[in-house]
Scaffold this active site. Structure first.
Site, PDB file in Angstrom:
ATOM      1  N   SER A   1      29.626  74.975  67.810  1.00 58.97           N
ATOM      2  CA  SER A   1      30.696  74.942  68.803  1.00 58.97           C
ATOM      3  C   SER A   1      31.803  74.003  68.344  1.00 58.97           C
ATOM      4  O   SER A   1      31.590  73.114  67.521  1.00 58.97           O
ATOM      5  CB  SER A   1      30.161  74.451  70.149  1.00 58.97           C
ATOM      6  OG  SER A   1      29.974  73.040  70.133  1.00 58.97           O
ATOM      7  N   ASP A   2      32.984  74.189  68.918  1.00 62.33           N
ATOM      8  CA  ASP A   2      33.998  73.156  68.853  1.00 62.33           C
ATOM      9  C   ASP A   2      33.529  72.025  69.765  1.00 62.33           C
ATOM     10  O   ASP A   2      32.573  72.175  70.535  1.00 62.33           O
ATOM     11  CB  ASP A   2      35.354  73.703  69.304  1.00 62.33           C
ATOM     12  CG  ASP A   2      36.527  72.915  68.742  1.00 62.33           C
ATOM     13  OD1 ASP A   2      36.342  71.735  68.377  1.00 62.33           O
ATOM     14  OD2 ASP A   2      37.635  73.477  68.682  1.00 62.33           O
ATOM     15  N   TRP A   3      34.195  70.886  69.696  1.00 59.69           N
ATOM     16  CA  TRP A   3      33.759  69.719  70.465  1.00 59.69           C
ATOM     17  C   TRP A   3      33.879  69.993  71.968  1.00 59.69           C
ATOM     18  O   TRP A   3      34.951  70.311  72.463  1.00 59.69           O
ATOM     19  CB  TRP A   3      34.551  68.494  70.045  1.00 59.69           C
ATOM     20  CG  TRP A   3      33.869  67.711  68.963  1.00 59.69           C
ATOM     21  CD1 TRP A   3      33.455  66.405  69.025  1.00 59.69           C
ATOM     22  CD2 TRP A   3      33.483  68.166  67.659  1.00 59.69           C
ATOM     23  NE1 TRP A   3      32.836  66.033  67.848  1.00 59.69           N
ATOM     24  CE2 TRP A   3      32.837  67.102  66.993  1.00 59.69           C
ATOM     25  CE3 TRP A   3      33.590  69.385  66.994  1.00 59.69           C
ATOM     26  CZ2 TRP A   3      32.324  67.193  65.709  1.00 59.69           C
ATOM     27  CZ3 TRP A   3      33.082  69.493  65.713  1.00 59.69           C
ATOM     28  CH2 TRP A   3      32.465  68.414  65.086  1.00 59.69           C
ATOM     29  N   PHE A   4      32.754  69.890  72.670  1.00 61.48           N
ATOM     30  CA  PHE A   4      32.652  70.197  74.093  1.00 61.48           C
ATOM     31  C   PHE A   4      33.005  71.663  74.358  1.00 61.48           C
ATOM     32  O   PHE A   4      33.461  72.015  75.434  1.00 61.48           O
ATOM     33  CB  PHE A   4      33.540  69.273  74.936  1.00 61.48           C
ATOM     34  CG  PHE A   4      33.257  67.810  74.732  1.00 61.48           C
ATOM     35  CD1 PHE A   4      32.146  67.215  75.309  1.00 61.48           C
ATOM     36  CD2 PHE A   4      34.091  67.028  73.951  1.00 61.48           C
ATOM     37  CE1 PHE A   4      31.881  65.865  75.112  1.00 61.48           C
ATOM     38  CE2 PHE A   4      33.837  65.676  73.744  1.00 61.48           C
ATOM     39  CZ  PHE A   4      32.720  65.093  74.334  1.00 61.48           C
ATOM     40  N   GLY A   5      32.754  72.513  73.377  1.00 59.64           N
ATOM     41  CA  GLY A   5      33.113  73.923  73.496  1.00 59.64           C
ATOM     42  C   GLY A   5      31.963  74.835  73.854  1.00 59.64           C
ATOM     43  O   GLY A   5      32.167  76.048  73.989  1.00 59.64           O
TER      44      GLY A   5
END
Length: 885
Positions: free
Chosen positions: A260-264
């Site tokens: 994932s992207d950060w907090f994604g």
């Protein structure tokens, strides 16, 4: 099973290099998987810190350090320390070699140079103990207002994919992993965590443009990981999208990990079932005990956990295995990386205008030069957001121009107009701690349940930043703090004092309240990337050398409502901007220009204007810079404009009144030297635009449906209404005046000609599954100096009668299908051969059959895309459908 990189290699000037696959020990992975407990397997699927994955020490499974990025490799140790997350993401912290922006990489059109960049990035990563670099990004410049365009290569998927693959191969050949991002549809920044990408063309735009950029990269490279984007596609978050298994893994046969992207990450069960392997950052929100419980409740099988854990073990094995990595480089050895940064900055500069050959400048003569504009002394090295790296040092254009002048005293600098979008942080040299006189701010923290301070600290920057956490002892349900320091006024004047805060506050100067505001419910995006939303300011008269006591009392720091996949955000900043008269600066520049032989105006945007997290409102050059250019041009004998930015800008107000325009992108720490080299002819400019510049914003096909906006029902939709007509693919002949500068445009100090175009075969036979189109021509440097030219091959359905059947109405655009950058001495010629795979060069996505199709008929192969381009037709005798592998 062959990887996608081994299948049907696409057009190249020579046989395409295979993707650099980082090996791993399959038997070791198998044995580790057997020995892991369920809890340990699950732990691998979430990070342990902001920039580290989780290891299992008892089995010798190491954690990985992963970090940004391709414009400068950041040190993840500071990020994981907690308090410094915001500083590091904002381009502060430990220094590193700062390379140009990715759009500058795109402007080089130089595959070999970008592979060299990959090798330099790997060397930088190894210095810092980093195992994987987050990048490159291959989203496209869909609209010139895209806030993150500077971080992406181009508007074209083929140029993007080829250069991205070269970078990935350079990184991975040196023992460091690369993570391709953001899969898929992240072409806008406003509402990027909420918008839903919808393709009204039935998938053709996604397939031929936005997915194609990833596919082109994966044909030639094998990155250890692919990162999903924040947005939705067809109503589903990409972290739980069927695109991961259906296209990325099954159709393209990608075998690496997906993170994932950060907090994604948006779910526990759905993201696992979709095939997303890693949730970042850590500790995880959706994985961890939630995922263990989901297995025990039967929502996820352990076999499904095994599949995801296996991908993580393979990734760890690839990047932490000492057998595949050379010895670490010396931390002091940045010479090669700096050299590559400077070379890219120079090769990426695009010469947009050069009337009467005003450039290059001959500074060996007693030429009187006026330099103006703040970027001349404060060069914007990169765009804003997570990609911005803190440079080791910055070569400023003014210094470099003076260094190359035979008499530096003849170079006059007059200053510039204010370029700030926000009020800058109060600089340390103006701060005095009220207790010890140091250049710090005293901060005292209080829980709402007590009147006694629970924590005191002195901070070196005038900013409290808590992202996703609070300091030890602080009660997140409610707290307050007081920031206090004295401001030592640098000069007489009415200066600006600003505050940015997520809480309600009162600002006192010498004990008197001068500014207050209610609490601002901010998320991390607001805090890091759009701080102007939080800002209020006042003007305040001050006397030089006098000290002014500042006290910021911040209250109501209660946790705002956040989505589960967003971190809490608590911050306040004291800001200061000295009084600055634009009118005075412009008048001084014009007066100096009137006395000079040539004036060089530095202008454009900086990281405050172009930043991750927000799209641009328009394509104008901000502030009073245009007025400065106009006033200088009216007085100067010759005027040269150097523009900084990540994409197209409106040059209409001055393009006809200046003599030359250079587009320098965001050129990294060596940009000043590169600009001076090009201005003086030490380097002949060879950059070509990787994006189209319109004359007017309303001329772009996305004008009415970009960026995303929130609908009355709260949903946010981003439709691909323009279909394939992105950038140069639009029929600009139907637009009044056409484009200002088309994709692929760029002038030189010499001149080139292409002759003897030959395209073989004249009729393509697809009974041969490996059919290729071979393009040959002669390139000649007809001018007075050595230089490089990019030979660009485009293919389109022929506009001649009877060209194609009616089924191909949706594809009437010209598309880039191959290119080669060629260096030639003055007067020299070279034979250039570019080999194109016939299927990949002639096919389109057929929405009726959901397959790639080649329609029978005539096609035009052209060198360049202008009206005077060399061209040859070729024929396809029969319709063909295929899988595009």
């Amino acid at each position: 099973m062959m990887s996608l990189a081994d299948k049907d290699n696409m057009a190249s000037t020579k046989p395409s290099p295979q993707g650099v696959t980082m090996p791993f020990d399959q038997r070791l992975v198998d044995s580790q998987l057997l020995e892991l407990t369920l809890e340990e397997k699950v732990s691998l699927l979430g990070g342990s810190g902001f920039a580290t994955t989780t290891g299992v020490p008892r089995l010798g499974i190491e954690s990985m350090k992963i970090t940004e990025g391709v414009n400068g490799v950041k040190n993840p140790m500071m990020i994981d320390s907690g308090d410094a997350v915001g500083d590091v993401l904002a381009g502060k912290g430990p220094r590193t070699v700062c390379f140009p922006s990715t759009s500058c990489f795109g402007a080089t059109w130089d595959v070999e140079l970008i592979r060299d960049l990959g090798e330099a990035l790997a060397q930088q990563a190894r210095q810092k103990g980093i195992t994987t670099i987050m990048g490159p990004g291959v989203n496209l410049h869909r609209d010139p207002r895209g806030g993150r365009n500077f971080e992406y290569f181009s508007e074209d998927p083929l140029l993007t994919g080829w250069l991205a693959a070269a970078m990935i191969n350079g990184i991975q050949a040196n023992g460091v992993g690369a993570c391709l991002k953001h899969f898929v549809g992240n072409e806008a920044e406003d509402y990027r965590r909420a918008y839903n990408v919808v393709d009204p063309t039935g998938g053709q735009a996604l397939r031929e443009l936005y997915l194609a950029a990833f596919q082109e990269a994966l044909r030639r490279s094998d990155p250890v990981a692919v990162m999903t984007s924040y947005n939705k596609v067809d109503g589903v978050h990409t972290s739980e999208s069927p695109l991961i298994e259906k296209i990325l893994r099954s159709e393209w046969n990608y075998t690496g990990a997906v993170q994932s992207d950060w907090f994604g990450t948006a779910s526990t069960v759905e993201s696992i079932l979709a095939g997303q392997d890693l949730e970042m950052p850590g500790p995880p929100i959706w994985r961890g005990q939630r995922l263990v419980n989901a297995v025990k409740e039967g929502k996820v099988t352990e076999a499904q956990i095994d599949a995801r854990a296996r991908k993580m073990l393979e990734w760890i094995n690839r990047t932490t295995s000492t057998s595949s990595c050379p010895q670490s480089a010396s931390e002091d050895d940045n010479t090669e990386a700096i050299s590559v940064s400077r070379k890219i900055a120079a090769e990426g500069i695009v010469l947009l205008k050069n009337d009467a050959n005003v450039l290059p400048l001959d500074l060996t003569k007693p030429v009187r030069v006026t330099v103006c504009g703040l970027p001349a002394v404060d060069s914007p090295v990169g765009g804003g957001g997570s990609s911005l790296a803190p440079p080791i040092s910055v070569k400023q254009p003014l210094d470099c121009i003076r260094d190359l002048h035979s008499n530096a005293a003849l170079v006059d600098y007059t200053g510039g107009v204010n370029m700030h979008k926000t009020v800058p942080l109060l600089p340390p040299q103006l701060m005095r701690n009220p207790e010890d006189g140091t250049q710090t701010v005293k901060v005292s923290y209080f829980n709402d349940t007590s009147s006694t301070a629970i924590l005191h600290e002195n901070i070196a920057t005038a900013q409290v930043m808590m992202l996703g956490h609070v300091k030890p002892g602080i009660d997140e349900s409610g707290f307050s703090y007081v920031m206090s320091t004295s401001l030592l006024a640098p000069h007489d004047g009415t200066h600006t004092i600003g505050v940015r805060s997520t809480g309600s506050y009162q600002l006192l100067i010498n004990g008197v309240e001068v500014l207050s505001a209610p609490a601002f419910v901010a998320n991390a995006e607001d805090l890091l990337f759009t701080p102007f939303k939080l800002e209020k300011s006042i003007v305040y008269p001050m006397k030089a050398g006098q000290s002014y006591a500042l006290e910021l009392r911040v209250h109501d720091q209660k946790s705002p409502k956040q989505k589960p996949n967003e971190p809490g955000a608590y911050a306040s900043a004291l800001c200061f901007n000295e009084e600055h008269s634009s009118e005075k600066a412009i008048a001084e520049a014009a007066e100096s220009a009137a006395r000079s032989d040539v004036a060089i105006v530095f202008a454009g945007r900086n990281a405050e204007h172009e930043c991750e997290g927000a799209d641009l409102p328009d394509i104008s050059i901000p502030g009073d810079q245009v007025q400065m250019i106009q006033r200088v041009a009216a007085k100067s004998k010759k005027t040269i404009v150097v523009l900084f930015g990540g994409g197209a800008m409106d040059v209409s107000p001055f393009v006809d009144s200046v003599d030359a325009i250079l587009f320098a992108h965001y050129p990294g720490q060596e940009g000043g030297a590169a600009i001076a080299d090009v201005l003086t002819g030490k380097i002949n400019p060879s950059g070509k635009l990787p994006m189209t510049w319109p004359r007017r914003l309303e001329d772009v096909s996305t004008f009415k449906h970009f960026p995303a906006v929130r609908d009355p029902d709260g949903t946010v939709t981003l439709p691909l209404t323009e279909g394939l007509e992105v950038g140069y693919r639009r029929d600009w002949a139907q637009v009044e005046g056409g484009a200002r500068y088309l994709f692929g445009y760029g002038l030189s100090y010499t001149s080139f000609s292409c002759t003897n175009l030959n395209v073989q075969p004249s009729t393509v036979d697809f009974k041969d599954s490996t059919a290729h189109i071979i393009v040959n021509l002669t390139l000649t440097n007809k001018g007075p100096m050595a230089g490089s030219e990019v030979v660009q091959v485009y293919i389109a359905p022929s506009r001649k009668t009877g060209s194609l059947d009616n089924s191909r109405k949706t594809q009437t655009v010209t598309a880039l299908k191959g290119f080669k950058k060629v260096a030639l001495k003055a007067g020299d010629s070279a034979s250039v051969e570019i080999i194109l795979p016939a299927k990949g060069s002639l096919s389109y996505w057929n929405t009726a059959t959901s397959k790639w199709r080649i329609a029978k008929g005539a096609y035009t192969v052209s060198i360049g895309s202008g009206a005077d381009a060399l061209s040859k037709d070729l024929m396809v005798a029969e319709d063909v459908e295929w899988l595009h592998l």
